[in-house]
Design a protein around this motif. Structure first.
Motif, mmCIF file in Angstrom:
data_model
loop_
_atom_site.group_PDB
_atom_site.id
_atom_site.type_symbol
_atom_site.label_atom_id
_atom_site.label_comp_id
_atom_site.label_asym_id
_atom_site.label_seq_id
_atom_site.Cartn_x
_atom_site.Cartn_y
_atom_site.Cartn_z
ATOM 1 N N ILE A 184 0.835 -1.201 0.000
ATOM 2 C CA ILE A 184 0.000 0.000 0.000
ATOM 3 C C ILE A 184 0.868 1.250 0.000
ATOM 4 O O ILE A 184 0.615 2.209 -0.734
ATOM 5 C CB ILE A 184 -0.916 0.015 1.249
ATOM 6 C CG1 ILE A 184 -1.876 -1.167 1.184
ATOM 7 C CG2 ILE A 184 -1.685 1.308 1.326
ATOM 8 C CD1 ILE A 184 -2.812 -1.225 2.340
ATOM 9 N N ASN A 199 0.777 4.071 -2.824
ATOM 10 C CA ASN A 199 0.489 5.462 -2.497
ATOM 11 C C ASN A 199 1.561 6.404 -3.008
ATOM 12 O O ASN A 199 1.272 7.476 -3.526
ATOM 13 C CB ASN A 199 0.376 5.626 -0.987
ATOM 14 C CG ASN A 199 -1.062 5.799 -0.590
ATOM 15 O OD1 ASN A 199 -1.746 6.641 -1.164
ATOM 16 N ND2 ASN A 199 -1.522 5.011 0.348
ATOM 17 N N LYS A 223 -10.133 7.919 4.542
ATOM 18 C CA LYS A 223 -11.092 6.849 4.354
ATOM 19 C C LYS A 223 -10.478 5.505 4.720
ATOM 20 O O LYS A 223 -11.103 4.697 5.413
ATOM 21 C CB LYS A 223 -11.538 6.819 2.879
ATOM 22 C CG LYS A 223 -12.698 5.894 2.650
ATOM 23 C CD LYS A 223 -13.153 5.934 1.218
ATOM 24 C CE LYS A 223 -12.344 4.948 0.416
ATOM 25 N NZ LYS A 223 -12.710 4.993 -1.015
ATOM 26 N N GLU A 224 -9.240 5.331 4.270
ATOM 27 C CA GLU A 224 -8.558 4.073 4.557
ATOM 28 C C GLU A 224 -8.509 3.834 6.062
ATOM 29 O O GLU A 224 -8.763 2.728 6.538
ATOM 30 C CB GLU A 224 -7.143 4.135 3.967
ATOM 31 C CG GLU A 224 -6.387 2.850 4.109
ATOM 32 C CD GLU A 224 -4.955 2.993 3.627
ATOM 33 O OE1 GLU A 224 -4.700 3.859 2.765
ATOM 34 O OE2 GLU A 224 -4.103 2.251 4.123
ATOM 35 N N VAL A 245 -12.063 2.902 7.381
ATOM 36 C CA VAL A 245 -12.448 1.544 7.013
ATOM 37 C C VAL A 245 -11.661 0.534 7.830
ATOM 38 O O VAL A 245 -12.213 -0.411 8.390
ATOM 39 C CB VAL A 245 -12.224 1.306 5.507
ATOM 40 C CG1 VAL A 245 -12.418 -0.156 5.168
ATOM 41 C CG2 VAL A 245 -13.153 2.184 4.693
ATOM 42 N N LYS A 246 -10.350 0.759 7.914
ATOM 43 C CA LYS A 246 -9.528 -0.204 8.630
ATOM 44 C C LYS A 246 -9.943 -0.285 10.083
ATOM 45 O O LYS A 246 -9.892 -1.349 10.692
ATOM 46 C CB LYS A 246 -8.050 0.179 8.514
ATOM 47 C CG LYS A 246 -7.500 -0.195 7.157
ATOM 48 C CD LYS A 246 -6.016 -0.148 7.120
ATOM 49 C CE LYS A 246 -5.519 -0.879 5.884
ATOM 50 N NZ LYS A 246 -4.086 -0.686 5.689
ATOM 51 N N VAL A 281 -12.972 0.052 11.288
ATOM 52 C CA VAL A 281 -14.153 -0.780 11.485
ATOM 53 C C VAL A 281 -13.920 -2.229 11.057
ATOM 54 O O VAL A 281 -14.679 -3.101 11.401
ATOM 55 C CB VAL A 281 -15.411 -0.235 10.762
ATOM 56 C CG1 VAL A 281 -15.765 1.123 11.305
ATOM 57 C CG2 VAL A 281 -15.216 -0.224 9.281
ATOM 58 N N LEU A 282 -12.837 -2.466 10.319
ATOM 59 C CA LEU A 282 -12.516 -3.850 9.973
ATOM 60 C C LEU A 282 -11.800 -4.530 11.127
ATOM 61 O O LEU A 282 -11.541 -5.718 11.089
ATOM 62 C CB LEU A 282 -11.639 -3.908 8.723
ATOM 63 C CG LEU A 282 -12.329 -3.568 7.419
ATOM 64 C CD1 LEU A 282 -11.344 -3.720 6.267
ATOM 65 C CD2 LEU A 282 -13.531 -4.464 7.199
ATOM 66 N N SER A 335 -8.871 -2.890 13.008
ATOM 67 C CA SER A 335 -7.463 -2.567 13.189
ATOM 68 C C SER A 335 -7.292 -1.727 14.444
ATOM 69 O O SER A 335 -8.076 -0.824 14.715
ATOM 70 C CB SER A 335 -6.957 -1.792 11.975
ATOM 71 O OG SER A 335 -5.750 -1.177 12.268
ATOM 72 N N LEU A 380 -2.284 1.012 12.941
ATOM 73 C CA LEU A 380 -2.320 2.048 11.912
ATOM 74 C C LEU A 380 -1.115 2.966 12.042
ATOM 75 O O LEU A 380 -0.488 3.341 11.047
ATOM 76 C CB LEU A 380 -3.611 2.862 12.032
ATOM 77 C CG LEU A 380 -4.862 2.116 11.603
ATOM 78 C CD1 LEU A 380 -6.100 2.897 11.993
ATOM 79 C CD2 LEU A 380 -4.842 1.890 10.100
ATOM 80 N N PRO A 434 -13.654 7.272 12.726
ATOM 81 C CA PRO A 434 -14.232 6.558 11.574
ATOM 82 C C PRO A 434 -15.608 7.096 11.166
ATOM 83 O O PRO A 434 -15.914 7.153 9.985
ATOM 84 C CB PRO A 434 -14.298 5.110 12.043
ATOM 85 C CG PRO A 434 -14.054 5.126 13.497
ATOM 86 C CD PRO A 434 -13.306 6.356 13.799
ATOM 87 N N VAL A 435 -16.459 7.483 12.147
ATOM 88 C CA VAL A 435 -17.805 7.914 11.780
ATOM 89 C C VAL A 435 -17.770 9.098 10.839
ATOM 90 O O VAL A 435 -18.344 9.083 9.754
ATOM 91 C CB VAL A 435 -18.614 8.300 13.038
ATOM 92 C CG1 VAL A 435 -19.996 8.746 12.628
ATOM 93 C CG2 VAL A 435 -18.677 7.138 13.985
ATOM 94 N N VAL A 487 -15.296 10.282 9.111
ATOM 95 C CA VAL A 487 -14.598 10.007 7.859
ATOM 96 C C VAL A 487 -15.496 9.239 6.888
ATOM 97 O O VAL A 487 -15.615 9.584 5.720
ATOM 98 C CB VAL A 487 -13.315 9.216 8.128
ATOM 99 C CG1 VAL A 487 -12.746 8.673 6.843
ATOM 100 C CG2 VAL A 487 -12.289 10.088 8.818
ATOM 101 N N LEU A 488 -16.182 8.208 7.408
ATOM 102 C CA LEU A 488 -16.977 7.362 6.523
ATOM 103 C C LEU A 488 -18.230 8.078 6.036
ATOM 104 O O LEU A 488 -18.793 7.731 5.014
ATOM 105 C CB LEU A 488 -17.352 6.067 7.245
ATOM 106 C CG LEU A 488 -16.132 5.218 7.575
ATOM 107 C CD1 LEU A 488 -16.510 4.006 8.379
ATOM 108 C CD2 LEU A 488 -15.404 4.807 6.303
ATOM 109 N N LYS A 489 -18.640 9.102 6.776
ATOM 110 C CA LYS A 489 -19.765 9.919 6.338
ATOM 111 C C LYS A 489 -19.342 10.856 5.213
ATOM 112 O O LYS A 489 -20.156 11.606 4.683
ATOM 113 C CB LYS A 489 -20.272 10.771 7.507
ATOM 114 C CG LYS A 489 -21.056 9.978 8.496
ATOM 115 C CD LYS A 489 -22.510 10.255 8.299
ATOM 116 C CE LYS A 489 -23.304 9.096 8.848
ATOM 117 N NZ LYS A 489 -24.698 9.198 8.514
#
Lengths: 225, 807
Positions: free
Chosen positions: B8, B12, B331-332, B335-336, B338-339, B341, B346, B423-424, B426-428
């Motif tokens: 990654i 990038n 975003k990454e 997402v990570k 909530v997956l 991590s 990170l 995350p909230v 960012v994902l919004k």
């Protein structure tokens, strides 16, 4: 599986409480397919975020698998994410720098699944969703529907007991949307995965077996289909 | 996981090629300057560390006022040769003491002649007594260190010289003829040893150590002294402070005894704060504390500062770009998270990314260092290498430390910002969090520009000072004048005068490139005035072409000039009397009183660097009161075509002194040499400023791109509301312009203080100029506006629909 008792959420601005959720009390059992519906600003997404432990309620008790998770520390919450909860987003939120394969693999890496087990699980998912040929492509090389398929595959990879989906078809054309909803129904019926989705569409809601109607933060109606 | 993260990171970097290149290239440049400096420091630090035995070797230093540029007392490594015996006989821990020649810059070396081959000038051929190799533990390839200098007329040479003269190191028993000055008949020396070049440089460097026998004894007459270096080897490690205490006791006693023998009063000599002094300096400290010169540590201080600043500028670029770029990665992160991590995972991922970039920079830096080293070596007159460095292991360790440091300092803050994204939000799609760290980013940009603007101002002032100095009236004519490295001898001078084109042949102890000062106290109308005395031949002042202010300068017509006439320079005249012509003054010694008459006053002429003021000086031809001389033979031509004349002089020289090649320097070269140090320093400042300014601009360019990107929506809305392109460009420029102006305001006082200090190092300097400050400000504003405008224009002309339809 999920117990919500008197959940409240408000934001205080200049001393005035702006309620987003009021007195939400409900139970969601294993194997249910719940659609949360309501007009814009009704608090649907906030409820889903609270269910996904992305936000904390101001008041109330939230029990997940019999455990009070109202305020969990990061480590415990992440353990739940790794083992029990899968997220599906309206904007897919695939990681742009990872291929389809790697996107699906990511949660397994966090869960520390062994490499052969990982390979077989991913192969299964790719196979099941008919995206084997796309596994080395990057998200921006896929159509919206395909991206959402990958998103769902990613959510399923860790074999969660519940999937939280925030308007999963909101960015899709109707044919693709239908495909995704059928997939959800199938997952719910065949694999027994609990699904909670936020949606605007009556049609989408009919794929599930229960609808929560929300208005101004209050549950107005709880319909079983 | 690690592999995926690496992938990654690579993708990038590839996606943001331009910024990655700016980041990595900038960091590589900053690192290169830093590593070059590290190499240099390592080299200087390694002096005299080639043998563990050197820990117990000390250099003896005496406090005295001979050979000093300002006629004041200094701790000097050239000490009275009697100190060797003094130390040997009075300090019980001493194992061996040796006397050896000190090094003279002006000395061109001695002429070495093997059989009938052409003579070769070799520098650093030193005379020592028999104990030299008992103190310094050199490794002999041929011969025996115990017996090498046992008998006089023996010589020990370095391997490289053996190869140069004979082509082999099997040279034991062969003879070399050594000619020390032009009319020296020469001495035959037998080679009794060949030593290996030690791994690290040496303060007591030599190409050959010979024993002529001169160093074996001290002068018999108590009033005469020879000066040389003295080194003592102790029995193991001892306390230097205690050693110095006993040294000073021994020294004072010896001085008292010597003064009593000379019937002089000890208390009379050591008064007004003048104190007797003798001390020992540990060998490893000798190189860092030279007597009379500035230590390399002090010389290097500004350079260390500059290279650290340069590294900082590049690290700041790195931090700024990384945090600005973090919006893209938000975003990454969400997402990570909530997956499943952890935040720590990170953080590690992003640190890995900056590590990847700094390792690439480090790699580039090593290549750059290899490329630059030859010219760096040439410039600083050293012989450094990276791969063949004896301390390569140490170097690699330092590089790894530097790598870790840069990675952490450049990577930690952005990584921390990134891994903290919620995350909230960012994902919004709510990226307002990208504003995080904007204050810090602004501070860093200001900091970068403070450095750059200070550099620009510094260049301006340095340029003006250099111009001032190189155009300054030197007080003598530097054209058509050469200085042959030889003493003055009347018969030889007469022969040279017969050559057509030669106007004057003369000598003086005070000329640019080789000035030699002798302090003297005169008594004028009952007041005592300390002055500097220079002995000249009768037409030396004409040869130099000095300007006469009052009276006359020496000439053959005046018989008195060889009796008691003297000429003053302007500074001395100011101290003595405004109308000094015709006045008399006295020089009193213990026994005698000499009277001199002032016949003229000349304008001060420069004979040292411009950092030193011209000393108040008396010029005399007469032998009255003692004379001094040194190896200056001035030749003034009356033709522009001096090449032919010099050839004739060389022919004359060769006929008389076949065993000693002639060497000379033109006064223009001597003058350039005086300016050389500053020129070097200025060139380096220019180079570093260009790099620092361009790095800052690259950083600004990249940053403005990101800012423009982040404000796409705002720009689109404003355009829809009717803003013109110019207004948009101005909007973006304004935020950066404030930063650049703030940076200017901060850098003015900083630059003022630094430059004032630099200028104070010159006895002859310009007043603090205003122009460079104004120019630096205007230049920095203009280039900053241009840089930002390029990006701002791009943002302004894009179609607002593209920006608004998203989401």
């Amino acid at each position: 599986m999920i117990e919500l008792k008197n959940i409240e959420k408000y934001y205080a601005t200049k001393g005035i409480k702006n309620y987003v959720l009021r007195h939400v009390t409900t139970t969601i059992k294993q194997g249910e397919f719940v659609s949360i519906m309501g007009p814009s600003g009704a608090g649907k997404s906030t409820l889903l975020n609270i269910l996904g432990m992305l936000e904390e309620p101001t008041y109330g008790v939230y029990e997940f698998l019999g455990e009070d998770v109202t305020s969990l520390n990061e480590r415990k919450r992440i353990e739940l994410y790794r083992n029990h909860i899968g997220f599906v987003f309206q904007a897919y939120h695939l990681i742009d720098e990872m291929t389809v394969y790697e996107n699906i693999e990511a949660p397994l890496l966090y869960k520390k699944v062994g490499s052969s087990e990982r390979a077989s699980r991913i192969a299964n998912l790719l196979d099941r969703f008919n995206i084997v040929a796309k596994k080395d492509l990057f998200p921006n090389q896929l159509s919206g529907g395909q991206q959402q398929l990958v998103g769902i595959a990613r959510a399923l990879a860790a074999q969660p007991s519940i999937i939280l989906a925030d308007e999963p078809t909101g960015n899709l054309q109707s044919a693709q949307a239908e495909e995704i909803m059928q997939l959800f129904q199938q997952l719910n019926k065949e694999d027994g995965i609990t699904i909670i989705q936020v949606t605007h569409s009556e049609k989408n809601a009919t794929y599930g077996n229960r609808i929560l109607h929300l208005a101004d933060g209050v549950v107005k109606d709880d319909v079983k289909i | 996981m690690f592999k995926l993260n690496l992938k990654i990171a690579w993708r990038n970097l590839w996606k943001n090629k331009a910024y990655a290149a700016i980041n990595i290239g900038g960091l590589a440049l900053g690192l290169t300057a830093f590593v070059l400096m590290l190499l240099y420091i390592n080299h200087e630090e390694s002096y005299d560390s080639w043998s563990p035995d050197l820990k117990s070797v000390y250099q003896i230093r005496e406090k005295h006022d001979f050979f000093t540029p300002d006629n004041k007392e200094h701790w000097q490594d050239a000490v009275n040769s009697r100190m060797a015996a003094l130390v040997r006989n009075n300090i019980p821990q001493v194992q061996a003491v040796t006397k050896v020649d000190q090094e003279w810059d002006w000395n061109n070396g001695y002429s070495l002649k093997v059989d009938n081959a052409n003579p070769v000038m070799v520098k650093k051929v030193k005379d020592a007594d028999s104990s030299f190799f008992k103190v310094f533990d050199y490794q002999f390839i041929q011969g025996n260190p115990e017996t090498a200098l046992k008998s006089p007329k023996s010589i020990v040479i370095k391997e490289s010289i053996a190869l140069k003269l004979f082509g082999t190191d099997k040279v034991l028993g062969k003879t070399i003829k050594i000619v020390i000055w032009r009319s020296d008949p020469g001495q035959l020396m037998t080679i009794t040893g060949v030593v290996k070049e030690p791994k690290t440089p040496q303060s007591v460097g030599f190409n050959a150590i010979m024993r002529t026998g001169d160093k074996d004894k001290d002068p018999e007459n108590i009033t005469n002294s020879n000066y040389c270096q003295v080194y003592a080897k102790m029995n193991g490690a001892i306390d230097t402070a205690l050693l110095n205490e006993s040294l000073i006791k021994v020294y004072v006693n010896a001085k008292k005894a010597s003064f009593a023998q000379q019937k002089r009063n000890f208390n009379d000599y050591y008064k007004n704060g003048k104190l007797p002094g003798l001390k020992a300096v540990q060998m490893e400290a000798v190189h860092a504390n030279p007597s009379l010169q500035i230590s390399w540590k002090d010389k290097l201080k500004p350079i260390i500062g500059i290279s650290i600043f340069l590294l900082l500028v590049s690290v700041i670029n790195f931090v700024n770009l990384a945090t600005a770029q973090s919006v893209q990665r938000a975003k990454e992160v969400g997402v990570k998270k909530v997956l499943g991590s952890y935040k720590g995972q990170l953080l590690m991922q992003f640190l890995l990314e900056s590590a990847l970039q700094s390792i690439v920079s480090l790699f580039l830096c090593v290549i750059l260092v290899e490329m630059i080293l030859p010219s760096f070596n040439h410039h600083f007159n050293v012989n450094l290498s990276f791969w063949y460095n004896p301390q390569l292991l140490m170097m690699i360790f330092q590089l790894l430390a530097l790598f870790a440091f840069v990675t952490l300092i450049a990577g930690f803050y952005p990584s921390w910002i990134l891994s903290n994204y919620n995350p909230v939000s960012v994902l919004k799609g709510n990226y307002e969090n990208g504003l995080k760290g904007i204050a810090l980013r602004n501070i860093l940009v200001v900091f970068q520009f403070v450095i750059s603007v200070t550099f620009i101002i510094a260049i301006g002032v340095m340029y003006q000072q250099t111009q001032y100095v190189s155009n300054k009236d030197l007080g003598f004519e530097k054209g058509n004048l050469i200085n042959i490295k030889s003493n003055y001898e009347e018969t030889f001078a007469e022969r040279l005068r017969k050559i057509p084109g030669v106007k004057y042949i003369a000598t003086t102890t005070q000329v640019m490139g080789n000035a030699f000062n002798v302090p003297e106290e005169i008594t004028y109308k009952d007041s005592k005035i300390p002055l500097n005395t220079v002995t000249v031949s009768i037409d030396a002042l004409q040869a130099l072409g000095v300007k006469v202010l009052q009276g006359r300068i020496f000439a053959k017509e005046y018989k008195q000039d060889t009796v008691n006439s003297i000429v003053l320079n302007e500074s001395a005249a100011k101290l003595i009397d405004k109308n000094a012509i015709g006045k008399m003054y006295d020089v009193k010694t213990e026994k005698n009183k000499y009277s001199f008459q002032i016949v003229g006053v000349i304008k001060d002429y420069h004979n040292e660097g411009f950092d030193k003021a011209v000393l108040p000086t008396i010029y005399k031809v007469t032998h009255l009161g003692g004379t001094s001389n040194t190896n200056n033979l001035l030749v003034r031509f009356d033709t522009e075509n001096s090449g032919n004349v010099i050839k004739k002089i060389e022919a004359e020289w060769k006929a008389l002194y076949p065993d000693y090649p002639m060497s000379y320097t033109t006064m223009s070269n001597a003058f350039d040499k005086v300016l050389e140090d500053n020129k070097r320093f200025m060139n380096m400042i220019i180079l570093f400023s260009v790099i620092s300014v361009s790095l800052s601009l690259l950083g600004l360019f990249a940053l403005s791109t990101f800012v423009a990107k982040r404000r796409t929506k705002e720009i689109a809305v404003r355009k829809v509301l009717g803003a013109s392109n110019i207004q948009i460009v101005n909007l973006l420029n304004k935020s950066f312009l404030i930063l650049v102006i703030a940076a200017n305001l901060i850098s003015w006082p900083i630059a003022y203080i630094i430059i004032k200090k630099w200028l104070e190092g010159f006895a002859y300097r310009i007043d603090m100029p205003v122009l460079p400050f104004i120019v630096a400000t205007i230049v920095s504003v203009i280039i900053a506006v241009l840089t930002v405008s390029i990006q701002a224009r791009k943002a302004a002309v894009t179609d607002p629909v593209n920006a608004l339809k998203y989401e």
